[in-house]
Scaffold this active site. Structure first.
Site, short mmCIF file in Angstrom:
data_model
loop_
_atom_site.label_atom_id
_atom_site.label_comp_id
_atom_site.label_asym_id
_atom_site.label_seq_id
_atom_site.Cartn_x
_atom_site.Cartn_y
_atom_site.Cartn_z
CG ASP A 81 45.71 35.22 37.44
OD1 ASP A 81 45.48 34.28 38.23
OD2 ASP A 81 46.00 36.37 37.81
CE LYS A 82 40.08 32.00 40.82
NZ LYS A 82 39.90 32.47 42.26
CG HIS A 83 39.88 38.75 39.68
ND1 HIS A 83 40.78 39.17 40.64
CD2 HIS A 83 38.76 39.51 39.87
CE1 HIS A 83 40.24 40.13 41.36
NE2 HIS A 83 39.01 40.36 40.92
CB SER A 84 37.23 35.11 42.95
OG SER A 84 36.04 35.21 43.72
CB THR A 121 44.46 35.59 47.51
OG1 THR A 121 43.24 35.10 46.96
CG2 THR A 121 45.55 34.57 47.30
NE ARG A 169 35.46 52.56 41.18
CZ ARG A 169 35.78 51.27 41.12
NH1 ARG A 169 37.03 50.90 40.92
NH2 ARG A 169 34.84 50.36 41.27
CB SER A 184 39.12 48.46 39.18
OG SER A 184 39.92 48.26 40.33
CE LYS A 188 43.47 45.26 41.05
NZ LYS A 188 42.47 46.34 40.94
CE LYS A 189 43.69 38.88 38.78
NZ LYS A 189 44.62 37.93 39.43
#
Length: 435
Positions: A81-84, A121, A169, A184, A188-189
């Site tokens: 996966d990727k995350h931005s 997304t 937060r 955080s 999730k990832k």
């Protein structure tokens, strides 16, 4: 077992929490044995005193383990996966998921909604009529082996401790803590059951991390923590001093993604970033050993039509129209008012406030100023001219898509306020690769 006050006091005084204390805190988030005020106090202590890498790894894993962790026995390829970290016009996941799937990897992407000036997304995908980002884990488990990619929203079963801590937060001015951001994102990832993760850490006047120092600190934290948790991870620090691609706004970005997948148009910076992220995902996942071969495979996924085919199947499987690729104008919302933003003078275009452009999309109705707000998928900007382009006075530099003429006029003014027409200094798309 320590009482909550002892754990708070240790971190308040600059001490290091052990794994048992961190797991007790996360358990307290899920079973309410830590009150909101106690959780807020510990969040502030972490914000002020930071965390070591082992502490951040322990927090991440405890938050991951507060819910279900997906497993993928029997797949014949890596789970990646990727995350931005978020920017304006970042629709990369929409194209990248079917591309890496076409290359033999599997991408179960748990995506988010827009936050502040950054687009989400999930909001983009929900601009497709019928597409449901709310799916049970049984459906995700069924579809990933069949399709190669599934893009959905966060399930209540995945990392539930993160949802409560993030809410705390958000109202206690502790969002910007790098250890808490790291935990955080990764809780999730990592609940997706990944073999490899690539992070896209944005930097610049359209990013949450505006300086190279902050972006580098976050990237190193994420790479060190994820690696410590056993997942091969790499971070790319990438430029967000202008909108990514030619659109900002949910339906407009979906249309740009469709044009990209079908080959109608691929904006060069967007294309370069998508290939860089995808190649690193395939390399970390050990699907390819050579970057040139990985990029060639990604290019072939586009030219062969395989990536577009996979995206169409995913849309249909998750409730969207089966013929979206062929007839997007029949399904994607279109704004009633479309007007140009005209350059007031001749010169090289520079974007000085990309965050302001993201907020302009929010004020048009394309984002939320409070959680319950409904989004207008049709609004935003299109035909965005890239930074560094020589423009003439009176030439369009973008098109505004709005619900009313009044809203369009405000957005035109906001767009121009974020620009100047002299002093352009090019910045590299890829600033740094970590891991």
């Amino acid at each position: 077992m320590a009482i909550p006050q002892e754990i708070i006091k240790r971190k308040r005084n600059g001490g290091v929490l052990n794994e048992a204390e961190i797991r007790q805190f996360v358990q307290g988030l899920t079973d309410d044995s830590f009150s909101d005020s106690q959780a807020a106090a510990l969040a502030m202590a972490i914000y002020l005193n930071g965390m070591t890498v082992p502490e951040t790894v322990a927090l991440t894993l405890a938050m991951r383990d507060s819910g279900t962790v997906l497993q993928w026995p029997g797949l014949n390829g890596p789970v990646v996966d990727k995350h931005s970290t978020g920017g304006v016009g970042d629709k990369v996941t929409l194209m990248l998921a079917p591309m890496v799937a076409a290359c033999g990897a599997f991408m179960p992407s748990i995506a988010g909604r827009g936050l502040g000036h950054t687009g989400g997304t999930v909001d983009k995908l929900e601009a497709i009529p019928g597409y449901s980002c709310t799916q049970p884990l049984t459906k995700i488990r069924q579809l990933l082996p069949e399709l190669g990619c599934v893009i959905v929203g966060q399930s209540s079963e995945l990392a539930p401790a993160d949802r409560r801590l993030y809410g705390i937060r958000d109202v206690t001015a502790t969002v910007e803590s790098i250890p808490l951001i790291t935990a955080s994102i990764l809780s999730k990832k990592l609940s997706e059951g990944l073999d490899a993760l690539v992070m896209d850490v944005k930097v610049g006047n359209g990013a949450i991390m505006a300086t190279a120092e902050d972006a580098s600190a976050l990237a190193h934290s994420i790479v060190n923590t994820a690696t410590g948790a056993g997942v091969a991870t790499r971070a790319l620090i990438t430029d967000m001093n202008q909108i990514l691609g030619t659109t900002a706004g949910n339906a407009l970005e979906v249309l740009e993604a469709l044009d990209y997948l079908t080959g109608k148009y691929r904006e060069p910076r967007l294309h370069q970033l998508t290939l860089e992220l995808g190649a690193n995902m395939l390399l970390l996942g050990k699907r390819y050993q050579d970057k040139a071969a990985a990029i060639a495979a990604l290019e072939y996924s586009l030219s062969s039509g395989k990536a577009a085919e996979i995206f169409a199947k995913m849309v249909s499987a998750l409730g969207g129209p089966a013929d979206l690729m062929e007839r997007p104008d029949n399904y994607l919302a279109q704004a009633p008012v479309v007007v140009p933003v005209l350059a007031p003078q001749t010169g090289k275009l520079v974007y000085t406030d990309t965050v302001g452009l993201g907020m302009a999309v929010v004020r048009l109705g394309g984002g939320r100023s409070h959680p319950a707000q409904q989004i207008d998928p049709a609004v935003g900007f299109s035909n965005i001219v890239a930074a560094g382009t020589e423009v003439s006075a009176g030439e369009p530099i973008a098109m505004v898509h709005a619900a009313t003429s009044e809203a369009a006029a405000v957005a035109q003014a906001e767009y121009l306020a974020a620009c100047r027409f002299e002093g352009f200094q090019p910045t590299p798309l890829i600033h740094q690769v970590i891991g």
